[in-house]
Design an enzyme around this catalytic site. Sequence first.
Site, PDB file in Angstrom:
ATOM      1  N   LYS A   1      -4.965   0.541  -8.306  1.00  0.00           N
ATOM      2  CA  LYS A   1      -4.719   1.743  -7.523  1.00  0.00           C
ATOM      3  C   LYS A   1      -5.341   1.422  -6.070  1.00  0.00           C
ATOM      4  O   LYS A   1      -6.379   1.052  -6.030  1.00  0.00           O
ATOM      5  CB  LYS A   1      -5.376   3.140  -7.936  1.00  0.00           C
ATOM      6  CG  LYS A   1      -4.781   4.421  -7.585  1.00  0.00           C
ATOM      7  CD  LYS A   1      -3.490   4.419  -8.051  1.00  0.00           C
ATOM      8  CE  LYS A   1      -2.994   6.153  -7.779  1.00  0.00           C
ATOM      9  NZ  LYS A   1      -1.679   6.071  -8.423  1.00  0.00           N
TER      10      LYS A   1
ATOM     11  N   THR B   1      -2.621   3.640 -13.553  1.00  0.00           N
ATOM     12  CA  THR B   1      -3.103   3.705 -12.381  1.00  0.00           C
ATOM     13  C   THR B   1      -3.827   4.783 -12.102  1.00  0.00           C
ATOM     14  O   THR B   1      -4.743   5.245 -11.267  1.00  0.00           O
ATOM     15  CB  THR B   1      -2.215   3.034 -11.184  1.00  0.00           C
ATOM     16  OG1 THR B   1      -1.603   4.003 -10.886  1.00  0.00           O
ATOM     17  CG2 THR B   1      -1.970   1.858 -11.329  1.00  0.00           C
TER      18      THR B   1
ATOM     19  N   HIS C   1      -6.270  -9.972  25.931  1.00  0.00           N
ATOM     20  CA  HIS C   1      -6.088 -10.366  27.071  1.00  0.00           C
ATOM     21  C   HIS C   1      -6.171  -9.345  28.131  1.00  0.00           C
ATOM     22  O   HIS C   1      -5.600  -8.450  27.810  1.00  0.00           O
ATOM     23  CB  HIS C   1      -4.901 -11.393  27.330  1.00  0.00           C
ATOM     24  CG  HIS C   1      -4.886 -12.669  26.341  1.00  0.00           C
ATOM     25  ND1 HIS C   1      -5.844 -13.692  26.496  1.00  0.00           N
ATOM     26  CD2 HIS C   1      -4.163 -13.084  25.582  1.00  0.00           C
ATOM     27  CE1 HIS C   1      -5.481 -14.535  25.584  1.00  0.00           C
ATOM     28  NE2 HIS C   1      -4.638 -14.138  25.052  1.00  0.00           N
TER      29      HIS C   1
END
Length: 303
Positions: A23, A68, A263
């Site tokens: 999970k 789960t 940048h």
Amino acid sequence: MAHYHDNYGKNDEVEFVRTGYGKDMVKVLHIQRDGKYHSIKEVATSVQLTLRSKKDYLHGDNSDIIPTDTIKNTVHVLAKLRGIRNIETFAMNICEHFLSSFNHVTRAHVYVEEVPWKRFEKNGIKHVHAFIHTPTGTHFCEVEQMRNGPPVIHSGIKDLKVLKTTQSGFEGFLKDQFTTLPEVKDRCFATQVYCKWRYQRRDVDFEAIWGAVRDIVLQKFAGPYDKGEYSPSVQKTLYDIQVLSLSQLPEIEDMEISLPNIHYFNIDMSKMGLINKEEVLLPLDNPYGKITGTVKRKLPSRL
């Protein structure tokens, strides 16, 4: 009654490399109340388990699978019963639970990241129960434990975004027919730090070590407050952080760092009759350079 499907069974031409299930992103806010003084830990936890049998993959036999949803509930219950003193200990508690409770679990891997809440403070006085979200680096950890083995503990920092407006350059690099990048002695240097390290042992003050590494990252990036420190390349800054961390923190065995080079380019205003001397810059999200490196302690010489 469960029905198992044996249409394919085991294929002799393939073999398992690794399996796992679990999970992800189980979120918890734990509040510790000591009278009117409250402390909090908000975390997101991901759990992966590996089982001894592969019958769920081979035959659709789910009899060994810990749902789960049960894994999610277990995270909630362990937060209630054991608390969350620090995320590394919490991750070890989760690994220990699944390995000790289920004999057919052979491996537990737990990732936890902490939401960066900081207690309100003014004039040195700390608020008893109010917190502010301060995204100045996310504390995360990974703990992996095999059955009958010790936990392997990593901690890390991510999403730590830093910028300095000078004391950085990039010169002397290789040039070929495709090179258009000019050499520069002075530029902005911005990055978003990802730093992960492995501990040699588990009886350490995890939060103190995390704070010390974060301080070293900021120290080597920025330099002294009154004058800074020159960086000839992102690579050199990355390595300096690693060397200082391992020299000052014996608890750390190795360290991985990733530094994207974010940048900022000078905007040409000549067509508008203006000379822009690096005062107005254009941030570019991508493409960006990415510099990585991992170092570890050398084994002592046997000579």
